[in-house]
Write an enzyme that holds these catalytic residues in place. Structure first.
Site, short mmCIF file in Angstrom:
data_model
loop_
_atom_site.label_atom_id
_atom_site.label_comp_id
_atom_site.label_asym_id
_atom_site.label_seq_id
_atom_site.Cartn_x
_atom_site.Cartn_y
_atom_site.Cartn_z
N PHE A 141 0.97 9.04 -6.76
CA PHE A 141 1.39 10.28 -6.14
C PHE A 141 0.24 10.82 -5.31
CE2 PHE A 141 2.61 14.83 -6.16
CZ PHE A 141 3.86 14.67 -5.56
N ASP A 161 -1.04 9.36 -15.45
CA ASP A 161 -0.17 10.46 -15.07
C ASP A 161 1.23 10.10 -15.56
OD1 ASP A 161 1.54 12.26 -13.79
OD2 ASP A 161 0.32 12.36 -11.98
N TYR A 181 8.35 20.24 -15.91
CA TYR A 181 9.53 20.78 -15.21
C TYR A 181 10.49 19.69 -14.74
CZ TYR A 181 6.39 19.72 -11.28
OH TYR A 181 5.52 19.10 -10.42
N LYS A 182 10.17 18.43 -14.95
CA LYS A 182 11.08 17.35 -14.57
C LYS A 182 12.01 17.05 -15.76
CE LYS A 182 7.59 15.32 -11.45
NZ LYS A 182 8.16 15.71 -10.15
N ARG A 206 16.55 8.77 -3.50
CA ARG A 206 16.10 8.67 -4.88
C ARG A 206 17.08 9.38 -5.81
NH1 ARG A 206 10.48 11.27 -7.15
NH2 ARG A 206 11.67 13.16 -6.70
#
Length: 398
Positions: free
Chosen positions: A114, A185, A210-211, A357
């Site tokens: 990322f 991560d 939050y995912k 996605r």
């Protein structure tokens, strides 16, 4: 007892007429979160005022919730704490790991990582100087690039674009064999796949809530440090809540005990109340069941999309063991196609330059969602319904 995904689905607020396949970016709201947050605001903040830090247990929430997340990622109690943002936690973990390997200069990552993680690493080596270097290679070249000059291997376990998954245990063993430390991560791992931080002998790990963990936009991040390293780690960000005695107000910093030393600033109490409600749902399932259902959903989706939409090219690994809980397809008009899908009630997202996605979260995603999403995608592709100017107009968030 087997996990009951019909029961967990009923515990989320899912808007009528929407097939939500973007929980890998922002999880939907648990129904109980509204009441939990309301109680936090009205009964705790409203009535207790500052005494809520003691009476409502606000001060202990980062460690208490850290242990609840720890169950989902194979971490021992007392090795995970919440607070701050993921970027801050990446900085903390990476800086602390570098300091534990003072004679080495190289941070190794991959080009699929990322970008924010790479930005943090680049900024850190620029600040520290001394010949330190961020070295990036293709994801498939990581293992071969691990050598005796390596200080820290920093990787995201599941690629945010394609879902490609690194072999955590294998890469940790290779890095440890040359004396390096590893920072993982888990942004697209925690709550998505089975993770065994302790079993894999992980050094450091970070992730967001939050995912898949559904704490809401801006929810706090977490950091893990292996118990064997906690006493050695010096926090690079020496915040007052990471002090051994924050309310002694000493002018000299003394790190707190264990994982508590990785606290920095005041934690987001209201956001943690929402996370607490979500974790009640996670207590109803096992990660083995979540992973098994995820594979069922993603396999069915890939098979159906390839049969119905031959113009789309699979970007994710075909082997389910080699990917996380998301599926990506490529198309040069990927952005417009995704906007057309969203307009018809199927919410996924787009990642540049050409990736559509789709996230699959068994706590609330069903096989009916898979069938419905593919039917709408087939309609859009077959009629070129994406070929409209408003669908090509880029929004700030894609």
């Amino acid at each position: 007892m087997a996990s009951d995904f019909e029961a967990t689905r009923r515990l989320f607020h899912l808007p009528e007429g929407v097939i939500y396949l973007d929980g890998n970016s922002l999880g939907p709201m648990p129904v109980a979160a509204r009441a939990r947050v309301d109680a936090c605001v009205k009964d705790e903040w409203g009535e207790m005022l500052i005494t809520g830090w003691n009476k409502a247990g606000w001060m202990e929430m980062p460690a208490r919730l850290g242990d609840r997340i720890g169950r989902l990622i194979g971490a021992a109690p007392g090795s995970v704490v919440l607070g701050d943002t993921l970027s801050i936690k990446v900085y903390q973990a990476l800086a602390s790991a570098l300091e534990l390997r003072p004679g080495r200069k190289v941070i190794l990552s991959d080009t699929g990582n990322f970008p924010s993680d790479l930005y943090i690493a680049d900024g850190l080596v620029r600040s520290l100087g001394g010949g330190r270097e961020l070295r990036t290679v293709a994801p498939e070249a990581v293992e071969a690039a691990i050598g005796p000059d390596l200080a820290v291997l920093m990787l995201t376990e599941v690629d945010y674009r394609t879902g490609r998954k690194h072999d955590m245990a294998r890469l940790i063993a290779k890095a440890h064999a040359v004396g390096a430390l590893v920072v993982w991560d888990l942004a697209h791992s925690a709550g998505a796949i089975e993770v065994d931080l302790a079993g894999a002998d992980t050094d450091f790990a970070v992730g967001c809530s939050y995912k898949y963990l559904n704490s809401g936009p801006g929810g706090p991040a977490f950091i893990y440090i292996a118990p064997r390293l906690q006493a050695q780690v010096r926090p690079a960000l020496s915040g007052w809540l990471g002090h051994e005695a924050p309310f002694a107000f000493d002018l000299d910093y003394r790190p707190g005990q264990g994982i508590e030393r990785m606290r920095v600033g005041t934690p987001p109490v209201i956001q943690m109340a929402a996370l607490d409600a979500s974790l009640d749902i996670w207590d109803m399932v096992t990660m083995a069941d979540v992973r098994a259902r995820s594979i069922e959903l993603t396999e069915a989706f890939i098979k159906a999309v390839e049969a119905a939409c031959p113009a789309l090219t699979l970007a994710s690994p075909r082997d389910p063991a080699a990917r996380g809980s998301q599926v990506s397809f490529r198309h040069k008009e990927g952005y417009a196609i995704m906007q057309a899908l969203i307009a018809k009630g199927v919410i996924g997202d787009f990642r540049a330059p050409d990736i559509l996605r789709f996230g699959f979260t068994p706590l609330y995603t069903t096989m009916a969602d898979v069938t419905g999403a593919v039917a709408i995608l087939k309609e859009i592709m077959g009629g070129a319904l994406w070929d409209r100017e408003e669908y090509r107009r880029r929004a700030r968030v894609t």
